[in-house]
Design a protein around this motif. Structure first.
Motif, PDB file in Angstrom:
ATOM      1  N   SER A 262       0.847  -1.197   0.000  1.00  0.00           N
ATOM      2  CA  SER A 262       0.000   0.000   0.000  1.00  0.00           C
ATOM      3  C   SER A 262       0.876   1.239   0.000  1.00  0.00           C
ATOM      4  CB  SER A 262      -0.932   0.009   1.214  1.00  0.00           C
ATOM      5  OG  SER A 262      -0.209   0.235   2.410  1.00  0.00           O
ATOM      6  N   ASN A 263       0.300   2.331  -0.520  1.00  0.00           N
ATOM      7  CA  ASN A 263       0.997   3.620  -0.590  1.00  0.00           C
ATOM      8  C   ASN A 263       2.381   3.490  -1.220  1.00  0.00           C
ATOM      9  OD1 ASN A 263      -0.822   5.664   0.519  1.00  0.00           O
ATOM     10  ND2 ASN A 263      -0.712   4.443   2.385  1.00  0.00           N
ATOM     11  N   LEU A 264       2.426   2.868  -2.392  1.00  0.00           N
ATOM     12  CA  LEU A 264       3.678   2.809  -3.142  1.00  0.00           C
ATOM     13  C   LEU A 264       4.048   4.199  -3.627  1.00  0.00           C
ATOM     14  CD1 LEU A 264       3.188  -0.314  -3.193  1.00  0.00           C
ATOM     15  CD2 LEU A 264       4.172  -0.265  -5.482  1.00  0.00           C
ATOM     16  N   ARG A 265       5.316   4.507  -3.510  1.00  0.00           N
ATOM     17  CA  ARG A 265       5.837   5.795  -3.974  1.00  0.00           C
ATOM     18  C   ARG A 265       7.049   5.525  -4.848  1.00  0.00           C
ATOM     19  NH1 ARG A 265       9.439  10.069  -2.701  1.00  0.00           N
ATOM     20  NH2 ARG A 265       8.445  12.136  -2.659  1.00  0.00           N
ATOM     21  N   LEU A 266       6.964   5.956  -6.116  1.00  0.00           N
ATOM     22  CA  LEU A 266       8.041   5.717  -7.064  1.00  0.00           C
ATOM     23  C   LEU A 266       8.624   7.043  -7.538  1.00  0.00           C
ATOM     24  CD1 LEU A 266       6.449   2.919  -9.311  1.00  0.00           C
ATOM     25  CD2 LEU A 266       7.770   2.654  -7.200  1.00  0.00           C
ATOM     26  N   THR A 267       9.951   7.081  -7.602  1.00  0.00           N
ATOM     27  CA  THR A 267      10.653   8.235  -8.159  1.00  0.00           C
ATOM     28  C   THR A 267      11.317   7.823  -9.460  1.00  0.00           C
ATOM     29  OG1 THR A 267      11.086   9.108  -5.946  1.00  0.00           O
ATOM     30  CG2 THR A 267      12.431   9.968  -7.741  1.00  0.00           C
ATOM     31  N   PHE A 268      11.103   8.626 -10.498  1.00  0.00           N
ATOM     32  CA  PHE A 268      11.634   8.327 -11.828  1.00  0.00           C
ATOM     33  C   PHE A 268      12.667   9.369 -12.239  1.00  0.00           C
ATOM     34  CE2 PHE A 268       7.556   6.231 -11.820  1.00  0.00           C
ATOM     35  CZ  PHE A 268       7.732   5.092 -12.585  1.00  0.00           C
ATOM     36  N   LYS A 269      13.686   8.909 -12.937  1.00  0.00           N
ATOM     37  CA  LYS A 269      14.644   9.791 -13.586  1.00  0.00           C
ATOM     38  C   LYS A 269      14.944   9.237 -14.964  1.00  0.00           C
ATOM     39  CE  LYS A 269      19.230  11.940 -13.180  1.00  0.00           C
ATOM     40  NZ  LYS A 269      18.718  13.237 -13.654  1.00  0.00           N
ATOM     41  N   ASP A 270      14.625  10.033 -15.976  1.00  0.00           N
ATOM     42  CA  ASP A 270      14.840   9.632 -17.373  1.00  0.00           C
ATOM     43  C   ASP A 270      14.229   8.258 -17.656  1.00  0.00           C
ATOM     44  OD1 ASP A 270      16.217  12.011 -17.741  1.00  0.00           O
ATOM     45  OD2 ASP A 270      18.155  11.106 -17.263  1.00  0.00           O
ATOM     46  N   GLY A 271      13.024   8.050 -17.147  1.00  0.00           N
ATOM     47  CA  GLY A 271      12.266   6.850 -17.440  1.00  0.00           C
ATOM     48  C   GLY A 271      12.422   5.718 -16.454  1.00  0.00           C
ATOM     49  N   LYS A 272      13.474   5.739 -15.653  1.00  0.00           N
ATOM     50  CA  LYS A 272      13.797   4.609 -14.781  1.00  0.00           C
ATOM     51  C   LYS A 272      13.369   4.863 -13.338  1.00  0.00           C
ATOM     52  CE  LYS A 272      17.684   1.589 -13.536  1.00  0.00           C
ATOM     53  NZ  LYS A 272      19.139   1.345 -13.734  1.00  0.00           N
ATOM     54  N   ILE A 273      12.849   3.812 -12.692  1.00  0.00           N
ATOM     55  CA  ILE A 273      12.554   3.886 -11.264  1.00  0.00           C
ATOM     56  C   ILE A 273      13.877   3.882 -10.509  1.00  0.00           C
ATOM     57  CG2 ILE A 273      11.491   2.712  -9.293  1.00  0.00           C
ATOM     58  CD1 ILE A 273       9.515   1.446 -11.317  1.00  0.00           C
ATOM     59  N   VAL A 274      14.151   4.983  -9.830  1.00  0.00           N
ATOM     60  CA  VAL A 274      15.415   5.083  -9.091  1.00  0.00           C
ATOM     61  C   VAL A 274      15.203   4.973  -7.587  1.00  0.00           C
ATOM     62  CG1 VAL A 274      16.589   6.396 -10.885  1.00  0.00           C
ATOM     63  CG2 VAL A 274      15.278   7.615  -9.111  1.00  0.00           C
ATOM     64  N   ASP A 275      13.939   5.048  -7.170  1.00  0.00           N
ATOM     65  CA  ASP A 275      13.637   4.846  -5.753  1.00  0.00           C
ATOM     66  C   ASP A 275      12.211   4.332  -5.637  1.00  0.00           C
ATOM     67  OD1 ASP A 275      14.426   5.292  -2.849  1.00  0.00           O
ATOM     68  OD2 ASP A 275      12.549   6.412  -2.945  1.00  0.00           O
ATOM     69  N   ALA A 276      12.016   3.356  -4.750  1.00  0.00           N
ATOM     70  CA  ALA A 276      10.696   2.768  -4.543  1.00  0.00           C
ATOM     71  C   ALA A 276      10.505   2.506  -3.059  1.00  0.00           C
ATOM     72  CB  ALA A 276      10.552   1.463  -5.327  1.00  0.00           C
TER      73      ALA A 276
END
Length: 372
Positions: A243-257
């Motif tokens: 629950s409450n997934l948080r994804l950070t993207f940089k240039d298309g790629k998930i760099v933090d989850a």
């Protein structure tokens, strides 16, 4: 006494969603479902002049087989399944899932092996057959939806038997607009995400590939995604709850989850399935007027009115962005006021706010227009 809605659903699946033609082969796979739906599907296939091949399974038996199967057995099963699928022109899967958590204690490495070995089967089914996947209502699903069993059954058939021709006509306006759009921006609580959809086709889903249906999907240009998205809908994938997934993207790629609830190691394992698991293969806008609350079932949750889903993993061939993966994980963000609100911008123009379309040509997709 037979429920006439089961017959209506079966005939709608065969004649409309699949549009089965005389002489065609169709594989019908069911899991934890009553005999009635399989029987009605076979009857509908016969009326259409097709050939039905039926495989009924049980989720507890399937779990035990995956847990105990050797690599050689998994490889052989995948080969046999692919050989069978290549004989089919159409495919329907109906999954009851008496216990949605049935696979939660299968070893991560075994599930990884199972997924990757079956990737060719899935790709052939998705890209080379006409297919439709749906759930079957049961007390477990009713509990997840916080409804009585009877109330959930009524909801289920209302959502699954929606006026899809009307929905498809309305969705054509969104398809046209998306096909003219370059830059997309999503804004919501703890969410600010930008990406391009330029040159990637928009595809309407209004009663043909999934039931219940109600979305238009495309894909982001693979390396264009930047920013943060916070999904406010719980999710269950491969027997793992988050629950409450948080994804950070940089240039298309998930760099933090990260996630509020769930096993961080299991989350990382899913995104480490392969290179494509950290890129996105689908962006879609959901608008089924009868699906209004999450029930931790992707097939329903991704159609929630006023929602979007932004999907790590494999893209579809009819909306290709070049991303290949063994996973396709539809993660949902609801943008209605009671879920924190949100906005969708196309090329710096606001097109939906707090779950309602604000552009005149798209207002026909709002719940008061699509509902009956």
């Amino acid at each position: 006494m037979k429920d006439i809605r089961v017959t209506q659903l079966a005939e709608n699946l065969i004649n409309n969603a699949i549009a089965l033609k005389a002489g065609e082969n169709i594989l019908i796979e069911t899991t934890d479902t009553p005999d009635e739906i399989s029987t009605e599907l076979v009857k509908a296939v016969v009326k259409a002049g097709g050939n039905a091949f039926v495989r009924n399974s049980n989720s507890r038996v399937r779990r035990e087989w995956i847990k105990s199967a050797t690599k050689q057995a998994l490889e052989l099963r995948a080969k046999l399944d692919l050989d069978e699928m290549k004989q089919m022109q159409a495919y329907i899967a109906i999954r009851g899932a008496d216990n949605a958590m049935e696979n939660c204690d299968i070893d991560d490495e075994k599930m990884f092996l199972f997924r990757t070995l079956n990737e060719d089967v899935l790709n052939y089914r998705v890209n080379e057959t006409r297919w439709c996947v749906l759930r079957w209502p049961n007390p477990s699903m009713a509990q997840g939806a916080k409804m009585s069993t009877e109330a959930f059954e009524d909801f289920y058939f209302k959502a699954c038997l929606a006026d899809y021709p009307k929905m498809n006509k309305a969705a054509s306006h969104l398809v046209d607009l998306m096909n003219r759009t370059d830059k997309v921006r999503l804004v919501a609580a703890d969410t600010d995400l930008t990406f391009s959809i330029k040159g990637i086709p928009a595809v309407p889903c209004c009663g043909n590939m999934n039931i219940p249906d109600g979305e238009v999907y495309t894909a982001p240009v693979r390396n264009s995604v930047n920013g943060v998205i916070h999904y406010n809908t719980p999710t269950l994938y491969e027997g793992k709850f988050f629950s409450n997934l948080r994804l950070t993207f940089k240039d298309g790629k998930i760099v933090d989850a990260s996630c509020e609830t769930g096993d961080p190691k299991a989350l990382e394992a899913l995104f480490n399935t392969d290179e494509g698991a950290r890129y996105v293969g689908e962006f879609a806008i959901g608008f089924n007027p009868y699906v209004d609350a999450p029930m931790c079932d992707i097939l329903f949750d991704e159609k929630i009115k006023g929602s979007i889903h932004f999907t790590p993993g494999r893209c579809y061939e009819d909306a290709p962005n070049g991303n290949a993966s063994a996973i396709h994980w539809d993660l949902v963000l609801i943008m209605r006021p009671e879920y924190g609100g949100g906005e969708i911008w196309f090329d710096d123009k606001l097109i939906r706010k707090d779950g309602l379309f604000v552009v005149d040509e798209l207002k026909c997709l709002n719940p008061d227009q699509l509902g009956r």
